[in-house]
Design a protein around this motif. Structure first.
Motif, PDB file in Angstrom:
ATOM      1  N   UNK A   1      23.693 -43.343 -33.283  1.00  0.00           N
ATOM      2  CA  UNK A   1      24.536 -44.919 -33.632  1.00  0.00           C
ATOM      3  C   UNK A   1      24.710 -45.857 -32.461  1.00  0.00           C
ATOM      4  N   UNK A   2      24.374 -45.470 -31.041  1.00  0.00           N
ATOM      5  CA  UNK A   2      25.327 -45.650 -30.035  1.00  0.00           C
ATOM      6  C   UNK A   2      23.824 -46.592 -29.320  1.00  0.00           C
TER       7      UNK A   2
ATOM      8  N   UNK B   1      13.499 -49.109 -31.968  1.00  0.00           N
ATOM      9  CA  UNK B   1      13.448 -47.966 -31.817  1.00  0.00           C
ATOM     10  C   UNK B   1      15.348 -47.506 -30.752  1.00  0.00           C
ATOM     11  N   UNK B   2      15.982 -46.924 -30.635  1.00  0.00           N
ATOM     12  CA  UNK B   2      16.991 -46.775 -30.054  1.00  0.00           C
ATOM     13  C   UNK B   2      16.555 -46.266 -28.444  1.00  0.00           C
ATOM     14  N   UNK B   3      18.181 -47.064 -27.587  1.00  0.00           N
ATOM     15  CA  UNK B   3      17.578 -46.679 -26.625  1.00  0.00           C
ATOM     16  C   UNK B   3      17.243 -44.530 -26.411  1.00  0.00           C
ATOM     17  N   UNK B   4      17.393 -43.626 -26.659  1.00  0.00           N
ATOM     18  CA  UNK B   4      17.192 -42.709 -26.400  1.00  0.00           C
ATOM     19  C   UNK B   4      16.971 -42.200 -28.325  1.00  0.00           C
ATOM     20  N   UNK B   5      15.628 -41.769 -28.487  1.00  0.00           N
ATOM     21  CA  UNK B   5      15.370 -40.846 -30.056  1.00  0.00           C
ATOM     22  C   UNK B   5      15.497 -39.807 -29.311  1.00  0.00           C
TER      23      UNK B   5
ATOM     24  N   UNK C   1      24.237 -51.284 -34.620  1.00  0.00           N
ATOM     25  CA  UNK C   1      25.000 -50.600 -34.931  1.00  0.00           C
ATOM     26  C   UNK C   1      26.351 -50.966 -35.564  1.00  0.00           C
ATOM     27  N   UNK C   2      26.757 -51.577 -36.348  1.00  0.00           N
ATOM     28  CA  UNK C   2      27.973 -52.583 -37.239  1.00  0.00           C
ATOM     29  C   UNK C   2      26.919 -52.285 -38.325  1.00  0.00           C
TER      30      UNK C   2
END
Length: 324
Positions: free
Chosen positions: A264-265, A4-8, A272-273
């Protein structure tokens, strides 16, 4: 462990980045279970708001697929949600759970001022999932690609958590039904990379090479899309499949649920690549060493520290965000 990303950020919230202040579409948080049954299609058709005096009083100019011109006598009295089909699509109908790409123009009903125009250029608006309960479903019903609808929204009173929203007028073009698997042109496999096999519905499986993992992130295009190229910081709608290099074990995937939307960040550096610089419609294979994944350490079964990660990523949509 789930990736999971840092911010959903949900698909609806991604759209709301540019639609803040507009009612209905930007705040749709419905996430129905995807289905293609005839019952769901009927339900979605029945969900469309009726045409009425307010929506029928709006004059719309311009061709489908390009930003329209809108004329109406303001202030326009809007007592209820109304929707009038201006152009009927000749493609397949949409079903509850489908993802659609669309474009819209919104005006204030009181002053007649343009609020926003989005989706007529690549990367302006994220695809959205449609349901009978969502404002998008209530405007469009089961009308498919090629459809143009004018809709009038009544004012929304203020609540403890949200400000009041004035009545609005929308014109929406249904551009396409978005596949839930990458549709780009297949590319030749890269020697030394994991071998990817796709099921009939697009679900990937991965065969890990009998070799030491790479020490730097490696990326290969499996399918080359033809859409908007994702930029750093954009929101993306993706399917992904993640496995451990050490034993081939799948630790996370979206194919057992629905596509996933985030910025993406928010993902680890290596992931991210597999997003930035790739066009929508692409399928990307990426191998991520610990340094650009979840960090160095002893490989274990409880987390991904020390593990080389293998992802297959299908890029289904994107919405550009201007950098500050």
């Amino acid at each position: 462990m789930r990736l999971r990303p840092l911010v959903t950020v949900s698909i609806a919230a991604a759209s709301a980045v540019l639609l803040a202040g507009c009612s209905g579409l930007g705040g749709n948080a419905a996430s129905p279970t995807p289905t293609s049954t005839s019952t769901a299609a009927v339900d979605l058709c029945d969900a469309m708001a009726p045409s009425g005096a307010a929506s029928e009083s709006v004059t719309v100019g311009g061709d489908f697929g390009s930003a329209p011109t809108i004329e109406f006598d303001s202030p326009l009295k809007v007592d209820e949600l109304q929707a009038t089909v201006l152009t009927e699509g000749d493609g397949e109908q949409t079903s509850a759970g489908d993802y659609i790409s669309y474009a819209l123009t919104a005006y204030g009903a009181d002053e007649g001022d343009e609020l926003v125009t989005l989706g007529y250029k690549p990367g302006e608006l994220m695809p959205s999932q449609i349901s009978a309960e969502s404002p998008l479903g209530q405007i469009l019903g089961c009308n498919g690609p090629g459809t143009r609808v004018v809709a009038t929204f009544p004012a929304t009173p203020a609540t403890e958590t949200a400000a009041a929203i004035a009545a609005e007028v929308y014109v929406i073009d249904v551009l396409d039904i978005v596949p839930t698997a990458a549709w780009g042109a297949p590319q030749d496999p890269v020697d030394g990379m994991p071998v990817v096999t796709l099921a009939e519905d697009g679900t990937p499986s991965v065969e890990i090479p009998d070799a030491d993992p790479p020490t730097e992130t490696e990326v290969a295009t499996l399918k080359k899309g033809d859409g908007y190229k994702v930029q750093d910081g954009d929101y993306v709608l993706i399917q992904y499949y993640g496995a451990r290099w050490s034993n081939g074990e799948v630790f996370d995937q979206t194919w057992d649920g629905t596509p996933y939307a985030a910025q993406t960040t928010g993902f680890v550096e290596g992931f991210q690549k597999a997003l930035t610089g790739f066009p929508v419609g692409s399928q990307v294979l990426v191998v991520i060493p610990p340094a650009e994944g979840y960090g160095e350490g002893e490989i274990n079964e409880t987390d991904l520290k020390g593990e080389t990660l293998v992802f297959v990523v299908d890029i289904l949509g994107a919405q550009h965000v201007e950098s500050e």
